[in-house]
Design a protein around this motif. Sequence first.
Motif, PDB file in Angstrom:
ATOM      1  N   THR A   7       0.501  -1.181   0.379  1.00 58.57           N
ATOM      2  CA  THR A   7      -0.203   0.093  -0.191  1.00 58.57           C
ATOM      3  C   THR A   7       1.176   1.141  -0.091  1.00 58.57           C
ATOM      4  O   THR A   7       0.637   2.270  -0.650  1.00 58.57           O
ATOM      5  N   LEU A   8       2.346   1.250   0.573  1.00 57.65           N
ATOM      6  CA  LEU A   8       2.369   2.558   0.694  1.00 57.65           C
ATOM      7  C   LEU A   8       3.429   2.537  -0.280  1.00 57.65           C
ATOM      8  O   LEU A   8       3.664   3.830  -0.750  1.00 57.65           O
ATOM      9  N   SER A   9       3.553   0.985  -0.995  1.00 58.80           N
ATOM     10  CA  SER A   9       4.151   2.221  -2.374  1.00 58.80           C
ATOM     11  C   SER A   9       3.609   2.159  -3.932  1.00 58.80           C
ATOM     12  O   SER A   9       4.182   3.118  -4.453  1.00 58.80           O
ATOM     13  N   ASP A  10       2.384   1.163  -3.541  1.00 58.38           N
ATOM     14  CA  ASP A  10       1.516   1.979  -4.172  1.00 58.38           C
ATOM     15  C   ASP A  10       0.959   3.664  -4.537  1.00 58.38           C
ATOM     16  O   ASP A  10       1.110   4.290  -4.662  1.00 58.38           O
ATOM     17  N   VAL A  11       1.140   4.145  -2.733  1.00 62.88           N
ATOM     18  CA  VAL A  11       0.151   5.518  -2.389  1.00 62.88           C
ATOM     19  C   VAL A  11       1.487   6.653  -2.984  1.00 62.88           C
ATOM     20  O   VAL A  11       1.799   7.507  -3.137  1.00 62.88           O
ATOM     21  N   SER A  12       2.755   6.102  -2.377  1.00 60.40           N
ATOM     22  CA  SER A  12       4.424   6.576  -2.643  1.00 60.40           C
ATOM     23  C   SER A  12       4.552   7.314  -4.345  1.00 60.40           C
ATOM     24  O   SER A  12       4.498   8.158  -4.870  1.00 60.40           O
ATOM     25  N   GLY A  13       3.935   5.944  -4.809  1.00 63.51           N
ATOM     26  CA  GLY A  13       4.190   6.606  -6.388  1.00 63.51           C
ATOM     27  C   GLY A  13       3.225   7.517  -7.496  1.00 63.51           C
ATOM     28  O   GLY A  13       3.156   8.247  -8.227  1.00 63.51           O
ATOM     29  N   ALA A  14       2.102   7.006  -6.924  1.00 63.44           N
ATOM     30  CA  ALA A  14       1.025   7.772  -7.344  1.00 63.44           C
ATOM     31  C   ALA A  14       1.418   9.764  -6.785  1.00 63.44           C
ATOM     32  O   ALA A  14       1.485  10.261  -8.010  1.00 63.44           O
ATOM     33  N   LEU A  15       1.960  10.044  -5.221  1.00 60.99           N
ATOM     34  CA  LEU A  15       2.246  10.810  -4.971  1.00 60.99           C
ATOM     35  C   LEU A  15       3.342  11.786  -5.818  1.00 60.99           C
ATOM     36  O   LEU A  15       3.864  12.944  -6.054  1.00 60.99           O
ATOM     37  N   LEU A  16       4.352  11.056  -5.564  1.00 62.26           N
ATOM     38  CA  LEU A  16       5.350  10.837  -7.062  1.00 62.26           C
ATOM     39  C   LEU A  16       4.862  11.844  -7.547  1.00 62.26           C
ATOM     40  O   LEU A  16       5.410  12.711  -8.332  1.00 62.26           O
ATOM     41  N   ALA A  17       4.284  10.610  -8.841  1.00 60.93           N
ATOM     42  CA  ALA A  17       3.906  11.351  -9.549  1.00 60.93           C
ATOM     43  C   ALA A  17       2.771  12.432  -9.589  1.00 60.93           C
ATOM     44  O   ALA A  17       3.124  13.720 -10.837  1.00 60.93           O
ATOM     45  N   PHE A  18       2.266  13.165  -8.960  1.00 60.98           N
ATOM     46  CA  PHE A  18       0.817  13.910  -8.430  1.00 60.98           C
ATOM     47  C   PHE A  18       2.484  15.609  -8.824  1.00 60.98           C
ATOM     48  O   PHE A  18       1.776  16.797  -8.845  1.00 60.98           O
ATOM     49  N   LEU A  19       3.350  15.043  -7.830  1.00 60.97           N
ATOM     50  CA  LEU A  19       4.624  15.983  -7.055  1.00 60.97           C
ATOM     51  C   LEU A  19       5.239  15.822  -8.186  1.00 60.97           C
ATOM     52  O   LEU A  19       5.823  17.790  -8.364  1.00 60.97           O
ATOM     53  N   ALA A  20       5.602  15.356  -9.467  1.00 61.96           N
ATOM     54  CA  ALA A  20       6.272  15.463 -10.638  1.00 61.96           C
ATOM     55  C   ALA A  20       4.975  16.314 -11.466  1.00 61.96           C
ATOM     56  O   ALA A  20       5.662  17.525 -11.960  1.00 61.96           O
ATOM     57  N   ILE A  21       3.890  16.032 -11.549  1.00 64.93           N
ATOM     58  CA  ILE A  21       3.438  17.080 -12.035  1.00 64.93           C
ATOM     59  C   ILE A  21       2.767  18.730 -11.433  1.00 64.93           C
ATOM     60  O   ILE A  21       3.079  19.684 -12.328  1.00 64.93           O
ATOM     61  N   ARG A  22       3.295  18.659 -10.556  1.00 67.64           N
ATOM     62  CA  ARG A  22       3.064  20.108  -9.941  1.00 67.64           C
ATOM     63  C   ARG A  22       4.055  20.674  -9.867  1.00 67.64           C
ATOM     64  O   ARG A  22       3.999  21.601 -10.335  1.00 67.64           O
ATOM     65  N   VAL A  23       5.219  20.042  -9.721  1.00 65.89           N
ATOM     66  CA  VAL A  23       6.539  21.372 -10.365  1.00 65.89           C
ATOM     67  C   VAL A  23       7.245  21.405 -11.410  1.00 65.89           C
ATOM     68  O   VAL A  23       7.026  22.495 -11.568  1.00 65.89           O
ATOM     69  N   ILE A  24       6.131  20.591 -12.435  1.00 56.52           N
ATOM     70  CA  ILE A  24       6.252  20.928 -13.520  1.00 56.52           C
ATOM     71  C   ILE A  24       5.301  21.836 -14.238  1.00 56.52           C
ATOM     72  O   ILE A  24       5.574  23.433 -15.195  1.00 56.52           O
ATOM     73  N   CYS A  25       4.046  21.804 -13.363  1.00 54.63           N
ATOM     74  CA  CYS A  25       2.852  22.885 -13.880  1.00 54.63           C
ATOM     75  C   CYS A  25       3.648  24.480 -13.226  1.00 54.63           C
ATOM     76  O   CYS A  25       3.781  25.188 -14.263  1.00 54.63           O
ATOM     77  N   LEU A  26       3.562  23.892 -12.470  1.00 58.99           N
ATOM     78  CA  LEU A  26       4.423  25.613 -11.045  1.00 58.99           C
ATOM     79  C   LEU A  26       5.879  26.037 -11.954  1.00 58.99           C
ATOM     80  O   LEU A  26       6.116  27.512 -12.007  1.00 58.99           O
ATOM     81  N   ALA A  27       6.883  25.284 -12.561  1.00 54.73           N
ATOM     82  CA  ALA A  27       7.807  25.701 -13.346  1.00 54.73           C
ATOM     83  C   ALA A  27       7.127  26.781 -14.382  1.00 54.73           C
ATOM     84  O   ALA A  27       7.811  27.438 -15.492  1.00 54.73           O
ATOM     85  N   ASP A  28       6.131  25.733 -15.148  1.00 56.42           N
ATOM     86  CA  ASP A  28       6.342  26.500 -16.565  1.00 56.42           C
ATOM     87  C   ASP A  28       5.192  27.468 -16.388  1.00 56.42           C
ATOM     88  O   ASP A  28       4.394  27.955 -17.727  1.00 56.42           O
ATOM     89  N   HIS A  29       4.138  27.083 -15.222  1.00 53.09           N
ATOM     90  CA  HIS A  29       2.657  28.216 -15.405  1.00 53.09           C
ATOM     91  C   HIS A  29       2.753  29.219 -14.190  1.00 53.09           C
ATOM     92  O   HIS A  29       1.502  29.478 -13.890  1.00 53.09           O
ATOM     93  N   ALA A  30       3.649  28.871 -13.202  1.00 54.11           N
ATOM     94  CA  ALA A  30       3.629  29.877 -12.456  1.00 54.11           C
ATOM     95  C   ALA A  30       2.999  31.877 -12.155  1.00 54.11           C
ATOM     96  O   ALA A  30       3.176  32.396 -13.007  1.00 54.11           O
ATOM     97  N   SER A  31       1.582  31.377 -12.200  1.00 51.13           N
ATOM     98  CA  SER A  31       0.877  32.537 -12.070  1.00 51.13           C
ATOM     99  C   SER A  31       0.910  34.047 -11.086  1.00 51.13           C
ATOM    100  O   SER A  31       0.548  35.123 -11.414  1.00 51.13           O
ATOM    101  N   ASN A  32       1.997  33.304  -9.991  1.00 45.60           N
ATOM    102  CA  ASN A  32       1.207  34.322  -8.760  1.00 45.60           C
ATOM    103  C   ASN A  32       2.371  34.024  -7.968  1.00 45.60           C
ATOM    104  O   ASN A  32       3.353  33.346  -7.658  1.00 45.60           O
ATOM    105  N   GLU A  33       2.709  35.160  -6.844  1.00 47.01           N
ATOM    106  CA  GLU A  33       4.206  35.033  -6.524  1.00 47.01           C
ATOM    107  C   GLU A  33       4.113  33.958  -5.337  1.00 47.01           C
ATOM    108  O   GLU A  33       5.080  33.232  -5.026  1.00 47.01           O
ATOM    109  N   ALA A  34       2.582  33.693  -4.617  1.00 50.39           N
ATOM    110  CA  ALA A  34       3.102  32.087  -4.221  1.00 50.39           C
ATOM    111  C   ALA A  34       3.422  30.862  -4.673  1.00 50.39           C
ATOM    112  O   ALA A  34       4.522  30.122  -4.200  1.00 50.39           O
ATOM    113  N   GLN A  35       2.836  30.905  -5.730  1.00 54.33           N
ATOM    114  CA  GLN A  35       3.434  29.211  -7.102  1.00 54.33           C
ATOM    115  C   GLN A  35       4.938  29.702  -7.052  1.00 54.33           C
ATOM    116  O   GLN A  35       5.728  28.590  -6.833  1.00 54.33           O
TER     117      GLN A  35
END
Length: 135
Positions: free
Chosen positions: A38-66
């Motif tokens: 279960t930990l492996s399943d969740v960790s992999g999903a969270l890693l993918a979600f974090l990678a998507i978040r980092v890429i979106c922030l790098a490409d589309h950060a639209s405010n100071e908080a981002q």
Amino acid sequence: MEDLSAIVSQDVPEPSEKDVLRHAIEAQVGDDKALLGTLSDVSGALLAFLAIRVICLADHASNEAQRQELDLLKGIAGGVDIVAKCREFLAAVQSGNVVLTAAVKGVDGVLAEAAERSTRTAEVLRQAVVPPEQS
């Protein structure tokens, strides 16, 4: 002649509170391998979600908080280009070179299993803190 059970019981230490809790979790929630799965399943999903978040922030950060969030993520990466690593990881997932167990099992099932195991584990811990006769 001495009672054998008395001799054996002298050499066996009482289990610690942690040992008792771990046994209860194993009996009621799952063994180490099930929990690790279960930990492996969740960790992999969270890693993918974090990678998507980092890429979106790098490409589309639209405010100071981002922008600050991205700077913080870069800061904890220890000098590694976290955006490039996230792009590489996500590309490997999208190409099928990296397969996440959550993708195979289905994210719905993984989230439901994680929620169920967490709830059952919390109940074991709650019972240890406030025994049922006191609640």
